[in-house]
Design an enzyme around this catalytic site. Structure first.
Site, short mmCIF file in Angstrom:
data_model
loop_
_atom_site.label_atom_id
_atom_site.label_comp_id
_atom_site.label_asym_id
_atom_site.label_seq_id
_atom_site.Cartn_x
_atom_site.Cartn_y
_atom_site.Cartn_z
N CYS A 114 0.81 -1.22 0.00
CA CYS A 114 0.00 0.00 0.00
C CYS A 114 0.85 1.27 0.00
CB CYS A 114 -0.97 -0.01 1.18
SG CYS A 114 -0.22 0.13 2.82
N HIS A 122 -2.58 1.42 6.90
CA HIS A 122 -2.95 1.30 5.49
C HIS A 122 -3.11 2.69 4.88
CE1 HIS A 122 -4.35 -0.93 2.00
NE2 HIS A 122 -5.27 0.00 1.83
N HIS A 169 -5.89 1.85 -4.20
CA HIS A 169 -4.97 1.32 -3.19
C HIS A 169 -4.59 -0.11 -3.51
CE1 HIS A 169 -7.95 -1.00 -0.39
NE2 HIS A 169 -8.46 -0.92 -1.60
#
Length: 353
Positions: free
Chosen positions: A268, A316, A328
């Site tokens: 990510c 994240h 993402h």
């Protein structure tokens, strides 16, 4: 002795099975053992988890793996810094050692020359010379050479001290590097352990249940625009943000691989770092450092190109593309995709440029 022979005589002889009889006996023995094990296991086995429970546990394991991935990324970055520091210090020690050797060689040459020219006692030299002016010139040279020799010796001592200090710093940095490498190994073990547990749990589901889980997490889809890139011109606050968003659209469909920064796979924070790198902006490597890489903005102020962060541990990150959506890299098995930002607990946002 007779009693012993009588006892041995009464002991029945063992019959050895051969051929098909042996195979049949072995099969019966294995079947009996399996039945006993199954009966014991069924009495002690835990109830089978429901599909919803499996999904919840797998989701948590993936979050654990991603948090460990970000710690791994941070440790890897610090290990790289330590390795470069060790290499630089060792190079410096080598350069200083070469200079020291040159100084020692020069000192040796100076000492030899002084011995050859001034080996006699100055008073004796005065007696032997018939030219006082020549003696005075020679004695002045000898005295000057002595001063040069003393200065050279002092310089060499300083060089040796400096080399010892550089080597001590290199040893300290080597210890730091070893600690960083141990930390890397620990985080890697955490990641692989969590992912292995997630795979085991997923295999307890039926094929239909696994397919439903993958559909619910978007693992089998990447969202609109995956094949053709961004749908038309990217609307963003500035050209750099537009370039970052365009890059993210171009990464749709690429696999998630923990620790990856592209170009064929990303995690990510690796994706957001690469997107902004394409726009000429250098971001730090981890989620918990990227959140401080710009101006913090509220959810209501989000604009395309902003970094959006999730979970309380800031584990994240995605790149906001507008309309409540982001691009993402979700997790292993789920490629880079478009997703709504409300599918995870929102933790904050940062505007890079």
């Amino acid at each position: 002795m007779a009693a012993h022979r009588k006892s041995a005589h009464r002991k029945p002889k063992q019959r050895l099975f051969t051929g098909s009889a042996a195979r049949s006996a072995a099969a019966l023995a294995l079947a009996g053992a399996a039945t006993a094990t199954a009966a014991t296991g069924s009495a002690q086995a835990e109830p089978r988890l429901t599909a919803a429970q499996v999904k919840s546990e797998v989701d948590q394991l993936y979050r654990d793996a991603e948090a460990a991935t970000e710690r791994y990324n941070g440790a890897k970055e610090k290990a790289g810094d330590a390795a470069r520091s060790v290499e630089a210090l060792r190079d410096e020690a080598a350069r200083r050692t070469d200079l020291l050797n040159e100084s020692r060689h020069a000192l040796g040459s100076l000492a030899s020359a002084q011995y050859r020219s001034g080996g006699l006692d100055p008073a004796l030299q005065l007696l032997l010379t018939s030219d006082p002016d020549q003696y005075l010139e020679r004695s002045s040279y000898v005295e000057m050479a002595g001063d040069r020799q003393a200065g050279a010796i002092s310089g060499i001592r300083r060089q040796i001290t400096g080399i010892d200090q550089v080597r001590a710093r290199a040893e300290d940095e080597s210890a730091v590097l070893a600690a960083r490498e141990a930390e890397l190994a620990r985080h890697k073990k955490e990641i692989t352990s969590s992912l292995a547990d997630a795979r085991k749990l997923l295999h307890t589901l039926t094929a239909a249940e696994r397919a439903a889980y993958e559909d619910s997490t978007g693992a089998t889809t990447v969202g609109a625009g995956a094949a053709s890139g961004a749908p038309g011109p990217v609307v963003a606050p500035n050209s750099r943000a537009a370039e970052a968003v365009a890059f993210a659209y171009g990464a749709l469909g690429k696999p998630y691989v923990w620790g990856a920064t592209g170009p064929s796979a990303y995690d990510c924070s690796g994706l957001t770092q690469a997107a902004w790198q394409a726009a000429g902006v250098s971001l730090p490597r981890t989620t918990y450092t990227q959140i401080n890489a710009g101006q913090r903005v509220s959810r209501s102020q989000l604009a395309p190109g902003d970094l959006v962060f999730f979970y309380s541990g800031i584990s994240h990150v995605g790149l906001y593309v507008g309309d409540g959506k982001m691009i993402h890299a979700p997790r292993p098995g789920a490629p880079v995709r478009i997703a709504p930002i409300d599918e995870m607990p929102f933790a904050g946002a940062t505007r890079v440029a």
